[in-house]
Write a protein that holds these residues in place. Structure first.
Motif, mmCIF file in Angstrom:
data_model
loop_
_atom_site.group_PDB
_atom_site.id
_atom_site.type_symbol
_atom_site.label_atom_id
_atom_site.label_comp_id
_atom_site.label_asym_id
_atom_site.label_seq_id
_atom_site.Cartn_x
_atom_site.Cartn_y
_atom_site.Cartn_z
ATOM 1 N N SER A 24 0.804 -1.231 0.000
ATOM 2 C CA SER A 24 0.000 0.000 0.000
ATOM 3 C C SER A 24 0.834 1.277 0.000
ATOM 4 C CB SER A 24 -0.934 -0.026 1.215
ATOM 5 O OG SER A 24 -0.216 -0.291 2.406
ATOM 6 N N THR A 26 2.461 4.620 -0.942
ATOM 7 C CA THR A 26 1.950 5.781 -1.706
ATOM 8 C C THR A 26 0.414 5.826 -1.801
ATOM 9 O OG1 THR A 26 1.836 4.949 -4.014
ATOM 10 C CG2 THR A 26 4.012 5.690 -3.235
ATOM 11 N N GLN A 27 -0.265 4.792 -1.335
ATOM 12 C CA GLN A 27 -1.732 4.787 -1.457
ATOM 13 C C GLN A 27 -2.378 5.512 -0.267
ATOM 14 O OE1 GLN A 27 -2.641 3.853 -4.306
ATOM 15 N NE2 GLN A 27 -0.811 2.681 -4.887
ATOM 16 N N SER A 28 -3.556 6.078 -0.527
ATOM 17 C CA SER A 28 -4.251 6.854 0.502
ATOM 18 C C SER A 28 -4.902 5.942 1.540
ATOM 19 C CB SER A 28 -5.340 7.706 -0.152
ATOM 20 O OG SER A 28 -6.354 6.851 -0.646
ATOM 21 N N ILE A 29 -5.207 6.532 2.676
ATOM 22 C CA ILE A 29 -5.936 5.825 3.735
ATOM 23 C C ILE A 29 -7.272 5.305 3.194
ATOM 24 C CG2 ILE A 29 -7.089 6.151 5.989
ATOM 25 C CD1 ILE A 29 -4.031 6.130 6.159
ATOM 26 N N GLU A 30 -7.928 6.108 2.378
ATOM 27 C CA GLU A 30 -9.237 5.707 1.821
ATOM 28 C C GLU A 30 -9.085 4.452 0.951
ATOM 29 O OE1 GLU A 30 -8.020 8.942 1.651
ATOM 30 O OE2 GLU A 30 -9.226 9.415 3.432
ATOM 31 N N GLU A 50 6.299 6.560 6.362
ATOM 32 C CA GLU A 50 4.952 6.368 5.822
ATOM 33 C C GLU A 50 4.137 5.360 6.658
ATOM 34 O OE1 GLU A 50 5.088 5.766 1.615
ATOM 35 O OE2 GLU A 50 2.942 5.310 1.471
ATOM 36 N N LYS A 54 0.519 5.967 8.742
ATOM 37 C CA LYS A 54 -0.726 5.278 8.378
ATOM 38 C C LYS A 54 -1.256 4.366 9.482
ATOM 39 C CE LYS A 54 -0.046 5.188 3.369
ATOM 40 N NZ LYS A 54 0.500 4.391 2.249
#
Ligand SMILES: *Cc1c(COP(=O)(O)O)cnc(C)c1O
Length: 223
Positions: A24, A26-30, A50, A54
């Motif tokens: 995950s 670079t991916q957003s929390i959403e 990161e 998160k």
């Protein structure tokens, strides 16, 4: 295809005996939450900064894996919550993980990252370095780490034969180490290999853990 659509396809392709780490970074929390809500519980990140941002924002039953190059001075930030560190590449790092695991009153599972690619840039241990670590008194005295297998990355290439040979090499390293150091240790059972471009080849070569990002989320945006 949607993120969960991609995930569903991949889950269909991989046998039940192979664990999926959804990468995950670079991916957003959403986006991570969508994948979580679909039922996925194992996520992997490769940067300490990161993952520590998160982790507190997401459900506590996520099993977090660390995949990237890990500096000894940063182990303390992830030790309290990390489930598996895939990227142990020195005795010094192992000692630091042991020390921080002790402070958190836990045992941290680790994989030894082994070098199988022909690229200069990939991190990892060779067979001799691995044997030196596992034979050392320092390692034998560590009570708060558990080595559960090995991890490797194949050369980034569209030559399937090359990828196949590199994964076969890692599998053979795994078997040799199992025989020599872990013959009576059922915990030593993981072969972490295979990413978006090569996970099917990795599974053919005996992978037990695949680490997949792009094939689920699409291309990463680093900006
Ligand atoms: C980014 C990363 C992956 C996932 O790569 P994809 O090609 O996006 O699937 C797997 N393993 C490690 C160590 C990574 O850094």
């Amino acid at each position: 295809m949607s993120i969960t659509g991609n995930l569903a396809l991949i889950l269909k392709q991989i046998p039940d005996t192979v664990k999926l780490v959804v990468v995950s970074k670079t991916q957003s929390i959403e986006a991570i939450r969508d994948v979580y809500n679909y039922g996925q519980r194992i996520f992997g990140e490769n940067k300490v900064q990161e993952i520590i941002q998160k982790q507190p924002l997401l459900p506590v039953d996520i099993e977090w894996h660390f995949l990237g190059h890990l500096q000894t001075n940063k182990v303390k930030y992830i030790a309290p919550f990390i489930s598996l560190i895939h990227s142990v590449d020195s005795l010094k790092l192992l000692a630091e993980i042991n020390k921080e695991a002790q402070k958190s009153n836990k045992i941290i599972n680790c994989l030894l990252e082994m070098y199988i690619a022909s690229e200069e840039t990939k991190f990892g241990l060779d067979m001799n370095e691995t044997i030196t670590i596992l034979s050392s008194d320092a390692y034998k005295s560590m009570e708060n780490i558990r080595i559960t297998g090995v991890m490797g990355m194949a050369t980034y290439s569209d030559d399937d034969g090359l990828t196949q040979r590199e994964f076969a090499q890692l599998h053979s390293y795994f078997k040799t180490l199992k025989q020599k150091f872990f013959i009576d240790d059922a915990n030593f059972k993981e072969l972490s290999m295979g990413m978006s471009g090569d996970y099917l080849t990795a599974i053919e070569q005996g992978s037990t853990i695949v680490r997949i990002g792009t094939a689920i989320f699409g291309d990463r945006n680093y900006s």
